[in-house]
Scaffold this motif. Structure first.
Motif, short mmCIF file in Angstrom:
data_model
loop_
_atom_site.label_atom_id
_atom_site.label_comp_id
_atom_site.label_asym_id
_atom_site.label_seq_id
_atom_site.Cartn_x
_atom_site.Cartn_y
_atom_site.Cartn_z
N SER A 153 52.72 39.26 38.66
CA SER A 153 51.45 39.16 38.60
C SER A 153 50.49 39.09 39.53
N THR A 157 48.10 42.06 40.93
CA THR A 157 46.41 41.51 41.15
C THR A 157 45.90 41.68 42.40
N ILE A 172 40.92 40.75 35.24
CA ILE A 172 42.17 40.38 35.61
C ILE A 172 42.71 39.69 34.39
#
Ligand SMILES: *[C@@H]1O[C@H](CO)[C@@H](O)[C@H](O)[C@H]1NC(C)=O
Ligand SMILES: *[C@@H]1O[C@H](CO)[C@@H](O)[C@H](O)[C@H]1NC(C)=O
Length: 329
Positions: A153, A157, A172
């Motif tokens: 992640s 991101t 997000i």
């Protein structure tokens, strides 16, 4: 007497709401899916796939990232065939292991953006679960969970955050778990990786709030997915007995709540009654994006703590009984 008591309460509520609106709240603007670019990791199965389907039906152009090319191709075909309402939009996919290397992930996402434009919504749905006592788990399993659930992640991101800040637009989405709100028997490895997402999400939200980028952190309960079936195979009895109470949810229902959270820009997205309970109990210092929720938290946390102490004692009894049955105690 009663009258002045009620009056005092109403005044307090009024001041509270006013204070929050004036000083603390910057309500997120609604997000509109049509024509946007939604990138979903783990988009070829489970909750990720349901999210891809719903985002696509809402008119988004979708990029799927996952490892298995066949599953990706099959999902692409499924989306295109099952969404008769949507003929203009594109689904593309890339096979990549997001847990490994930031540069590789960054390259792939740049490729995805060169075709469908900058990512408007990043949904980090790739993840897996392993349950077992600390003694039974390998150190490797801790590392793999952290690499995929957390670092995967982080990689994705980091690859999109710059353009989102520059464009003053973006969401997000991080998929934690109810095991990211409370640690239960058997989840020392899994909960570690899911709690980590919360720290990441809270810090990131403070960084990007001035740029109109909103972080959505979802806490799904047990959900009927291929990943769940896999996890069940080796789940300790204790874990099964403890998490039974929360029931098994449908991935399209979970996805629906997450999509709504994306539209509203909700920081903390919960599903079901236990989700409501745990969300409000564990709200802590988390960002406020919803006045109703904040209000409920302020007035219910003490009571909910009491309920949690009762739950905790039944869970501890389950663990103790299992140890007695195994003749360990
Ligand atoms: C994305 O979707 C919209 C329709 O919702 C379409 O008009 C547009 O061309 C698509 N963008 C790309 C880059 O395919
Ligand atoms: C706030 O949360 C409540 C549920 O607690 C929900 O019904 C409502 O739609 C939310 N409002 C916004 C603006 O997101």
């Amino acid at each position: 007497m009663l009258y002045s008591f009620l009056l005092a309460i109403f005044m307090f509520l009024f001041i509270f709401v006013y204070f929050i609106k004036l000083f603390l709240f910057k309500f997120p603007k609604k997000f509109h899916f049509p024509g946007s670019h939604v990138l979903i990791t783990g988009g070829s199965s489970g909750i990720g796939r349901s999210l891809a389907e719903q985002a696509f039906k809402l008119g988004a152009n979708v990029t799927l990232l996952a490892r298995d090319v066949e599953k990706l191709a099959e999902t692409q075909k499924y989306l295109l065939e099952h969404s008769k309402t949507n003929k203009k939009n594109t689904v593309q996919y890339f096979s990549v292991d997001i847990s490994r290397n930031y540069d590789e992930v960054n390259d792939i996402i740049k490729q995805a953006e060169s075709k469908l434009g900058p990512v408007d919504v990043l949904i980090n749905s790739a993840g897996f679960s392993v349950a077992g006592s600390l003694e039974d788990l390998h150190v490797d399993q801790f590392k793999k969970l952290m690499d995929l659930n957390y670092l995967g992640s982080v990689h994705c991101t980091k690859a999109v955050i710059g353009q989102m800040k520059a464009r003053r637009r973006g969401r997000i989405v991080l998929i934690s778990s109810q095991a990211g709100q409370v640690g239960l028997y058997g989840y020392s490895a899994y909960s570690g990786s899911k709690f980590a997402l919360r720290g990441f999400a809270e810090s990131l939200q403070m960084e990007v709030l001035p740029y109109n980028v909103h972080v959505c952190l979802a806490f799904p309960p047990d959900t009927k997915t291929p990943g769940y079936d896999e996890e069940m195979k080796n789940k300790p009895l204790e874990t099964k007995l403890i998490s039974e109470s929360s029931g098994l949810h449908d991935s399209s229902d979970v996805a629906k709540k997450i999509i709504q959270g994306i539209v509203d820009g909700t920081f903390s997205i919960y599903i079901g009654l236990e989700g409501f309970f745990m969300n409000h109990l564990t709200a802590g210092f988390s960002p406020t994006t919803n006045l109703t929720d904040t209000f409920i938290q302020v007035f219910s946390m003490g009571l909910l703590r009491m309920v949690s102490v009762i739950y905790l004692s039944t869970f501890n009894k389950i663990v103790r009984n299992c140890a007695v049955n195994k003749k360990l105690l």
